[in-house]
Design a protein around this motif. Structure first.
Motif: not given
Length: 191
Positions: A63, A65, A70-71, A74, A112, A114, A145-149
């Motif tokens: 995963c 990010g 953030r990671m 997570f 996890s 970054s 891929r996790i996070g903002t978009c």
């Protein structure tokens, strides 16, 4: 006019498979297996300094990010979800802390990591993580891929789960110059 994949194939030497028959990661650079030692500099690991199979062979999910915090958050979330308890007075360890480039936490079968911001940073991280998957003999890893978009017509604060990736022109591939020629890298063929 965009180049088409027949003019600029993504795969080297006509290879189209990303996994060996047993599910382990297949590298496109055949010279890596001949190297006496492979140093994964940006994640502060190496085949001569770490037992990568012992450390990572149980990984199932990678995963990724943007930010280290953030990671880390997570990784703590995953730890709670799978019921992993650390001894009192201890905390999760950032495996790549000595690289000062990325953060990486392993919680059970989840890695996890970054990746920073932008294609160059993600590219460097993925290059080394894919080699890590190879050296650790990980079978069938799944990358997220996790996070903002950026959303198109979607109000902020909504959860978005995508099935594909697109570029800034909403095309399902990445087009970039390689050795003076444009190449298209299909979103399904990257890993």
């Amino acid at each position: 006019m965009p180049a088409n994949s027949e003019d600029f194939p993504f795969y080297y030497n006509g290879e189209t498979e990303t996994r060996e028959a047993d599910g382990t990661v297949k590298l496109r650079n055949s010279y890596i297996k001949e190297m006496p030692e492979d140093i994964l500099y940006h994640v502060s690991l190496g085949t001569g300094t770490h037992d990568l199979v012992e450390m990572f062979s149980d990984v199932k999910f990678v995963c990724m990010g943007g930010t280290p915090e953030r990671m880390k958050g997570f990784a703590n979330f995953i730890m709670d979800q799978i019921g992993l308890k650390l001894p009192t007075g201890t905390t999760l360890l950032d495996i790549s802390r000595k690289s000062y480039r990325y953060s990486m936490y392993k919680v059970g079968p989840v890695l996890s990591i970054s990746h920073g911001m932008g294609i160059p940073s993600v590219s460097i991280m993925l290059h080394e993580i894919i080699k890590l998957m190879y050296h650790a003999k990980i079978k069938d890893p799944i990358f997220f891929r996790i996070g903002t978009c950026g959303g198109i017509g979607i109000e902020g604060g909504n959860l978005v789960i995508t099935e594909t990736a697109v570029d800034g022109l909403l095309r399902p591939y990445l087009e970039l110059p390689v050795l003076g020629k444009l190449q298209q890298r299909d979103r399904k063929s990257v890993v």
